[in-house]
Design an enzyme around this catalytic site. Structure first.
Site, PDB file in Angstrom:
ATOM      1  N   LYS A  14       1.061  -1.220  -0.084  1.00 29.40           N
ATOM      2  CA  LYS A  14      -0.264  -0.125  -0.042  1.00 29.40           C
ATOM      3  C   LYS A  14       0.891   1.405   0.054  1.00 29.40           C
ATOM      4  O   LYS A  14       0.341   2.307  -1.008  1.00 29.40           O
ATOM      5  CB  LYS A  14      -1.155  -0.249   1.530  1.00 29.40           C
ATOM      6  N   ARG A  89      -9.530   0.855   9.087  1.00 28.12           N
ATOM      7  CA  ARG A  89      -9.627  -1.069   9.626  1.00 28.12           C
ATOM      8  C   ARG A  89     -10.180  -2.303  10.291  1.00 28.12           C
ATOM      9  O   ARG A  89     -10.056  -2.796  10.739  1.00 28.12           O
ATOM     10  CB  ARG A  89      -8.085  -0.955  10.078  1.00 28.12           C
ATOM     11  N   ARG A 128      11.568  -6.185   4.416  1.00 33.43           N
ATOM     12  CA  ARG A 128      11.606  -4.957   4.713  1.00 33.43           C
ATOM     13  C   ARG A 128      12.241  -4.473   6.086  1.00 33.43           C
ATOM     14  O   ARG A 128      12.773  -3.711   7.042  1.00 33.43           O
ATOM     15  CB  ARG A 128      10.239  -4.181   4.893  1.00 33.43           C
ATOM     16  N   ARG A 134      11.699  -1.271  11.167  1.00 29.27           N
ATOM     17  CA  ARG A 134      10.551  -1.124  12.275  1.00 29.27           C
ATOM     18  C   ARG A 134      10.015  -2.260  13.341  1.00 29.27           C
ATOM     19  O   ARG A 134      10.612  -3.676  12.490  1.00 29.27           O
ATOM     20  CB  ARG A 134       9.284  -1.299  11.152  1.00 29.27           C
ATOM     21  N   ARG A 146       0.007  -9.280  13.015  1.00 31.92           N
ATOM     22  CA  ARG A 146      -0.957  -8.778  12.206  1.00 31.92           C
ATOM     23  C   ARG A 146      -1.682  -8.796  11.490  1.00 31.92           C
ATOM     24  O   ARG A 146      -2.649  -8.291  11.110  1.00 31.92           O
ATOM     25  CB  ARG A 146       0.198  -7.186  11.790  1.00 31.92           C
TER      26      ARG A 146
HETATM   27  P1  ADP Z   1       1.081  -2.533   8.711  1.00 34.31           P
HETATM   28  O1  ADP Z   1      -0.014  -2.303   7.355  1.00 34.31           O
HETATM   29  O2  ADP Z   1       2.206  -2.525   7.106  1.00 34.31           O
HETATM   30  O3  ADP Z   1       1.065  -3.082   8.806  1.00 34.31           O
HETATM   31  P2  ADP Z   1       0.932   0.468   8.823  1.00 34.31           P
HETATM   32  O4  ADP Z   1       1.767   1.380   9.144  1.00 34.31           O
HETATM   33  O5  ADP Z   1       0.122   0.612   8.023  1.00 34.31           O
HETATM   34  O6  ADP Z   1       1.291  -1.186   8.912  1.00 34.31           O
HETATM   35  O7  ADP Z   1       0.810   0.080  10.289  1.00 34.31           O
HETATM   36  C1  ADP Z   1       1.498  -0.736  11.337  1.00 34.31           C
HETATM   37  C2  ADP Z   1       0.455  -0.896  12.568  1.00 34.31           C
HETATM   38  O8  ADP Z   1      -0.167   0.844  13.147  1.00 34.31           O
HETATM   39  C3  ADP Z   1      -0.928  -1.661  12.916  1.00 34.31           C
HETATM   40  O9  ADP Z   1      -0.156  -2.630  13.147  1.00 34.31           O
HETATM   41  C4  ADP Z   1      -1.517  -1.096  14.451  1.00 34.31           C
HETATM   42  O10 ADP Z   1      -0.704  -0.848  15.715  1.00 34.31           O
HETATM   43  C5  ADP Z   1      -1.349   0.532  13.619  1.00 34.31           C
HETATM   44  N1  ADP Z   1      -2.914   0.649  12.865  1.00 34.31           N
HETATM   45  C6  ADP Z   1      -2.146   1.623  12.065  1.00 34.31           C
HETATM   46  N2  ADP Z   1      -3.296   2.310  11.375  1.00 34.31           N
HETATM   47  C7  ADP Z   1      -4.329   1.589  12.347  1.00 34.31           C
HETATM   48  C8  ADP Z   1      -5.559   1.795  12.055  1.00 34.31           C
HETATM   49  N3  ADP Z   1      -6.644   2.616  11.633  1.00 34.31           N
HETATM   50  N4  ADP Z   1      -6.905   1.049  12.836  1.00 34.31           N
HETATM   51  C9  ADP Z   1      -5.539   0.975  13.631  1.00 34.31           C
HETATM   52  N5  ADP Z   1      -4.164   0.778  14.265  1.00 34.31           N
HETATM   53  C10 ADP Z   1      -3.828   1.064  13.043  1.00 34.31           C
END
Ligand code: ADP
Length: 194
Positions: A14, A89, A128, A134, A146
Protein backbone atom coordinates in the site's frame (compact mmCIF):
# COMPACT_ATOMS: atom_id res chain seq x y z
CA UNK A 1 -13.29 14.76 -4.72
CA UNK A 2 -11.50 11.48 -5.40
CA UNK A 3 -11.48 9.69 -2.05
CA UNK A 4 -9.75 6.35 -2.35
CA UNK A 5 -9.24 3.68 0.26
CA UNK A 6 -6.07 1.74 -0.48
CA UNK A 7 -6.72 -1.56 1.18
CA UNK A 8 -4.85 -4.80 1.80
CA UNK A 9 -2.96 -6.77 4.42
CA UNK A 10 0.29 -5.62 6.01
CA UNK A 11 3.07 -5.95 3.45
CA UNK A 12 0.73 -5.86 0.45
CA UNK A 13 2.42 -2.76 -0.96
CA UNK A 14 0.00 0.00 0.00
CA UNK A 15 2.70 2.51 0.94
CA UNK A 16 4.71 1.91 -2.23
CA UNK A 17 1.67 2.24 -4.47
CA UNK A 18 0.36 5.26 -2.54
CA UNK A 19 3.56 7.14 -3.38
CA UNK A 20 2.96 6.49 -7.09
CA UNK A 21 -0.76 7.26 -6.91
CA UNK A 22 -0.34 10.67 -5.26
CA UNK A 23 2.10 11.64 -8.00
CA UNK A 24 -0.46 10.71 -10.65
CA UNK A 25 -3.67 12.03 -9.10
CA UNK A 26 -2.26 14.95 -7.06
CA UNK A 27 -4.23 14.07 -3.99
CA UNK A 28 -3.39 13.97 -0.30
CA UNK A 29 -1.93 10.76 1.16
CA UNK A 30 -2.93 9.89 4.72
CA UNK A 31 -1.32 6.79 6.25
CA UNK A 32 -2.46 6.18 9.83
CA UNK A 33 0.60 3.94 10.38
CA UNK A 34 2.91 6.81 9.32
CA UNK A 35 1.00 9.24 11.55
CA UNK A 36 1.41 6.91 14.54
CA UNK A 37 5.12 6.42 13.80
CA UNK A 38 5.58 10.20 13.63
CA UNK A 39 3.92 10.58 17.05
CA UNK A 40 6.02 7.73 18.43
CA UNK A 41 9.20 9.33 17.12
CA UNK A 42 8.31 12.49 19.01
CA UNK A 43 7.32 10.63 22.20
CA UNK A 44 3.95 12.37 22.32
CA UNK A 45 1.19 10.96 24.58
CA UNK A 46 -0.58 9.70 21.45
CA UNK A 47 2.64 8.07 20.24
CA UNK A 48 3.26 6.34 23.55
CA UNK A 49 -0.28 4.98 23.57
CA UNK A 50 -0.03 3.76 19.97
CA UNK A 51 3.31 2.07 20.65
CA UNK A 52 1.74 -0.31 23.21
CA UNK A 53 -0.55 -1.72 20.53
CA UNK A 54 1.72 -1.50 17.51
CA UNK A 55 4.55 -3.39 19.19
CA UNK A 56 2.18 -6.32 19.73
CA UNK A 57 0.75 -6.16 16.22
CA UNK A 58 -2.69 -5.14 17.51
CA UNK A 59 -4.88 -2.28 16.36
CA UNK A 60 -4.74 1.04 18.14
CA UNK A 61 -8.20 1.72 19.68
CA UNK A 62 -10.76 3.20 17.29
CA UNK A 63 -11.45 6.40 19.23
CA UNK A 64 -7.75 7.34 19.16
CA UNK A 65 -7.33 6.46 15.50
CA UNK A 66 -10.51 8.13 14.27
CA UNK A 67 -9.76 11.39 16.09
CA UNK A 68 -6.25 11.51 14.67
CA UNK A 69 -7.52 10.84 11.13
CA UNK A 70 -10.16 13.57 11.36
CA UNK A 71 -7.58 16.10 12.58
CA UNK A 72 -5.36 15.30 9.62
CA UNK A 73 -8.19 15.69 7.09
CA UNK A 74 -9.33 18.94 8.74
CA UNK A 75 -5.80 20.31 8.47
CA UNK A 76 -5.98 20.05 4.66
CA UNK A 77 -9.11 21.83 3.43
CA UNK A 78 -7.34 22.47 0.10
CA UNK A 79 -7.09 18.74 -0.76
CA UNK A 80 -8.69 17.75 -4.08
CA UNK A 81 -8.99 14.20 -2.86
CA UNK A 82 -7.46 11.80 -0.39
CA UNK A 83 -5.82 8.38 -0.44
CA UNK A 84 -6.59 6.64 2.83
CA UNK A 85 -3.80 4.13 3.46
CA UNK A 86 -4.25 1.80 6.44
CA UNK A 87 -7.61 3.34 7.34
CA UNK A 88 -10.38 2.26 7.90
CA UNK A 89 -9.27 -1.01 9.51
CA UNK A 90 -12.48 -1.78 11.43
CA UNK A 91 -16.19 -1.46 10.69
CA UNK A 92 -16.45 1.25 13.36
CA UNK A 93 -13.72 3.22 11.56
CA UNK A 94 -15.51 2.76 8.22
CA UNK A 95 -18.81 4.04 9.64
CA UNK A 96 -17.04 6.97 11.28
CA UNK A 97 -15.31 7.80 7.97
CA UNK A 98 -18.59 7.71 6.04
CA UNK A 99 -20.29 10.03 8.53
CA UNK A 100 -17.31 12.36 8.60
CA UNK A 101 -17.06 12.64 4.81
CA UNK A 102 -20.83 13.02 4.58
CA UNK A 103 -20.65 15.99 6.96
CA UNK A 104 -18.22 17.57 4.47
CA UNK A 105 -20.52 16.89 1.53
CA UNK A 106 -18.34 14.17 0.06
CA UNK A 107 -17.95 10.38 0.25
CA UNK A 108 -15.67 7.41 -0.38
CA UNK A 109 -15.26 7.04 -4.15
CA UNK A 110 -13.83 3.51 -4.14
CA UNK A 111 -11.88 0.93 -2.18
CA UNK A 112 -9.09 -0.87 -4.04
CA UNK A 113 -7.69 -3.93 -2.29
CA UNK A 114 -4.30 -5.49 -3.02
CA UNK A 115 -4.50 -9.27 -2.87
CA UNK A 116 -1.28 -11.02 -1.78
CA UNK A 117 -0.88 -14.55 -0.34
CA UNK A 118 0.05 -14.79 3.36
CA UNK A 119 3.43 -16.47 2.88
CA UNK A 120 4.49 -13.77 0.43
CA UNK A 121 3.49 -11.13 3.01
CA UNK A 122 5.67 -12.73 5.69
CA UNK A 123 8.68 -12.86 3.34
CA UNK A 124 8.19 -9.22 2.29
CA UNK A 125 7.75 -7.93 5.84
CA UNK A 126 10.78 -9.78 7.21
CA UNK A 127 12.76 -8.36 4.27
CA UNK A 128 11.52 -4.83 4.99
CA UNK A 129 12.38 -5.30 8.67
CA UNK A 130 16.06 -5.61 7.79
CA UNK A 131 16.19 -2.02 6.59
CA UNK A 132 13.08 -0.21 7.85
CA UNK A 133 13.99 -0.06 11.52
CA UNK A 134 10.38 -1.01 12.27
CA UNK A 135 10.24 -3.28 15.31
CA UNK A 136 6.91 -4.72 14.14
CA UNK A 137 8.60 -6.00 10.95
CA UNK A 138 11.42 -7.79 12.76
CA UNK A 139 9.43 -10.37 14.65
CA UNK A 140 7.65 -13.16 12.78
CA UNK A 141 5.14 -13.68 15.62
CA UNK A 142 4.13 -10.00 15.49
CA UNK A 143 3.85 -10.19 11.69
CA UNK A 144 1.53 -13.21 11.95
CA UNK A 145 -0.57 -11.43 14.58
CA UNK A 146 -0.96 -8.46 12.22
CA UNK A 147 -2.09 -10.77 9.41
CA UNK A 148 -4.58 -12.50 11.75
CA UNK A 149 -5.92 -9.16 13.00
CA UNK A 150 -6.32 -8.07 9.36
CA UNK A 151 -8.38 -11.17 8.57
CA UNK A 152 -10.61 -10.92 11.62
CA UNK A 153 -11.11 -7.18 12.07
CA UNK A 154 -10.21 -5.55 8.76
CA UNK A 155 -11.51 -7.78 5.94
CA UNK A 156 -15.14 -7.02 6.94
CA UNK A 157 -14.42 -3.46 5.75
CA UNK A 158 -14.02 -4.82 2.19
CA UNK A 159 -17.52 -6.35 2.39
CA UNK A 160 -18.92 -3.18 3.95
CA UNK A 161 -17.88 -1.13 0.90
CA UNK A 162 -18.76 -3.96 -1.47
CA UNK A 163 -22.34 -3.62 -0.21
CA UNK A 164 -22.11 0.00 -1.41
CA UNK A 165 -20.80 -1.24 -4.80
CA UNK A 166 -17.39 0.36 -4.18
CA UNK A 167 -14.89 -2.46 -3.53
CA UNK A 168 -12.48 -3.92 -6.06
CA UNK A 169 -9.85 -6.65 -5.64
CA UNK A 170 -6.55 -6.15 -7.49
CA UNK A 171 -3.91 -8.91 -7.79
CA UNK A 172 -1.00 -7.61 -5.71
CA UNK A 173 1.78 -9.92 -6.94
CA UNK A 174 3.96 -8.76 -9.83
CA UNK A 175 6.30 -5.86 -10.44
CA UNK A 176 5.55 -2.48 -8.83
CA UNK A 177 4.79 -1.08 -12.30
CA UNK A 178 2.44 -3.93 -13.19
CA UNK A 179 0.48 -3.48 -10.00
CA UNK A 180 0.42 0.29 -10.45
CA UNK A 181 -1.01 -0.28 -13.94
CA UNK A 182 -3.78 -2.48 -12.56
CA UNK A 183 -4.62 0.06 -9.87
CA UNK A 184 -4.74 3.02 -12.25
CA UNK A 185 -6.89 1.08 -14.74
CA UNK A 186 -9.39 0.34 -11.98
CA UNK A 187 -9.32 3.90 -10.61
CA UNK A 188 -9.60 5.56 -14.03
CA UNK A 189 -12.63 3.40 -14.83
CA UNK A 190 -14.32 4.49 -11.62
CA UNK A 191 -13.29 8.11 -12.16
CA UNK A 192 -14.71 8.35 -15.66
CA UNK A 193 -17.95 6.61 -14.74
CA UNK A 194 -18.56 8.77 -11.62
P1 ADP B 1 1.16 -2.42 7.97
O1 ADP B 1 -0.04 -2.24 7.10
O2 ADP B 1 2.39 -2.89 7.25
O3 ADP B 1 0.89 -3.24 9.22
P2 ADP B 1 0.88 0.31 8.94
O4 ADP B 1 1.96 1.30 8.96
O5 ADP B 1 -0.31 0.58 8.12
O6 ADP B 1 1.62 -1.02 8.50
O7 ADP B 1 0.38 0.02 10.44
C1 ADP B 1 1.27 -0.30 11.48
C2 ADP B 1 0.51 -0.45 12.81
O8 ADP B 1 -0.12 0.81 13.14
C3 ADP B 1 -0.65 -1.46 12.81
O9 ADP B 1 -0.19 -2.78 13.08
C4 ADP B 1 -1.52 -0.90 13.95
O10 ADP B 1 -0.99 -1.24 15.23
C5 ADP B 1 -1.37 0.61 13.79
N1 ADP B 1 -2.44 1.17 12.92
C6 ADP B 1 -2.27 1.73 11.70
N2 ADP B 1 -3.45 2.12 11.19
C7 ADP B 1 -4.40 1.78 12.09
C8 ADP B 1 -5.81 1.90 12.14
N3 ADP B 1 -6.52 2.43 11.13
N4 ADP B 1 -6.47 1.44 13.24
C9 ADP B 1 -5.79 0.91 14.27
N5 ADP B 1 -4.46 0.75 14.29
C10 ADP B 1 -3.76 1.18 13.21
Amino acid sequence: MLNLILFGPPGSGKGTQADNLIARYQILHISTGDLFRYEMGNDTPLGLKAKEYMSRGELVPDEVTIGMLQNKVNAHPEARGIIFDGFPRTIAQAKALDEFLDSKGTSVTALVALDVPDEELVVRLLGRGKTSGRADDNDEAVIRTRIDVYKKETTPVFDYYQDQGKSQMIPGVGTIDEIFGRLTNAIDDIYTSS
